[in-house]
Structure formats: C-alpha cells, structure tokens
Design a protein around this motif. Sequence first.
Motif, PDB file in Angstrom:
ATOM      1  N   PRO A  10       4.098   0.948   7.504  1.00 31.61           N
ATOM      2  CA  PRO A  10       4.978   0.957   6.158  1.00 31.61           C
ATOM      3  C   PRO A  10       6.360   1.232   6.428  1.00 31.61           C
ATOM      4  N   TRP A  11       6.738   2.034   7.485  1.00 30.52           N
ATOM      5  CA  TRP A  11       8.235   2.575   7.789  1.00 30.52           C
ATOM      6  C   TRP A  11       9.111   1.208   8.260  1.00 30.52           C
ATOM      7  N   LEU A  41      13.996  -8.410  -0.174  1.00 29.93           N
ATOM      8  CA  LEU A  41      12.751  -7.895  -0.959  1.00 29.93           C
ATOM      9  C   LEU A  41      11.627  -8.415  -0.353  1.00 29.93           C
ATOM     10  N   VAL A  42      11.477  -9.634   0.100  1.00 34.85           N
ATOM     11  CA  VAL A  42      10.195 -10.459   0.479  1.00 34.85           C
ATOM     12  C   VAL A  42       9.955  -9.462   1.823  1.00 34.85           C
ATOM     13  N   CYS A  43      10.900  -9.572   2.663  1.00 37.46           N
ATOM     14  CA  CYS A  43      10.609  -8.850   4.173  1.00 37.46           C
ATOM     15  C   CYS A  43      10.431  -7.466   3.938  1.00 37.46           C
ATOM     16  N   ILE A  48       4.655  -2.932   3.960  1.00 38.16           N
ATOM     17  CA  ILE A  48       3.890  -2.230   3.159  1.00 38.16           C
ATOM     18  C   ILE A  48       2.599  -2.883   2.590  1.00 38.16           C
ATOM     19  N   ILE A  49       2.872  -3.927   2.043  1.00 41.24           N
ATOM     20  CA  ILE A  49       1.714  -4.400   1.574  1.00 41.24           C
ATOM     21  C   ILE A  49       0.518  -4.743   2.597  1.00 41.24           C
ATOM     22  N   ILE A  53      -3.371  -3.534   2.322  1.00 37.44           N
ATOM     23  CA  ILE A  53      -4.566  -4.378   2.602  1.00 37.44           C
ATOM     24  C   ILE A  53      -5.512  -4.100   3.746  1.00 37.44           C
ATOM     25  N   TRP A  54      -4.772  -3.841   4.978  1.00 37.79           N
ATOM     26  CA  TRP A  54      -5.370  -3.482   6.361  1.00 37.79           C
ATOM     27  C   TRP A  54      -6.380  -2.201   6.001  1.00 37.79           C
TER      28      TRP A  54
END
Length: 61
Positions: A10-11, A41-43, A48-49, A53-54
């Motif tokens: 996430p970092w 925003l997308v990248c 994080i997403i 999910i993982w």
Amino acid sequence: MKLRPPMWLPWLGPVAAAAAGALAGEVWLGGGFWTVLGAGLVCGFTPIIAYRIWKRLHHRR
C-alpha cells in the motif's frame, strides 16, 4: 504454501501517483491538469486496492 501479500504494497500508492503524474505531465502529450490528476489518482490507488483484494483472498482460504 500460501503467498502472503507484502506489507509494503500500500505504501507504493503515493510513489506510483507521483511517478504517473510526472510521466503524464512530461511524456504523455504534455498532459494538462485533468490528465495528470486522473493518472495520479488511478495509479495511486491501484496498489492499495490490489493489496486489499490480495489480503481478502489470502484470508478466505
């Protein structure tokens, strides 16, 4: 053996957002404000997403 999601994933969001914004502003056709903002925003949210999910799939097993 289950592969755990890396805790540092996430970092990568802010780093990816900065890199994508810089690339969108300089390389991708000299993108304007909205192009840079959208790419950032997308990248920025993608790592994080992907981590969430993982992690959810990892705990499901």
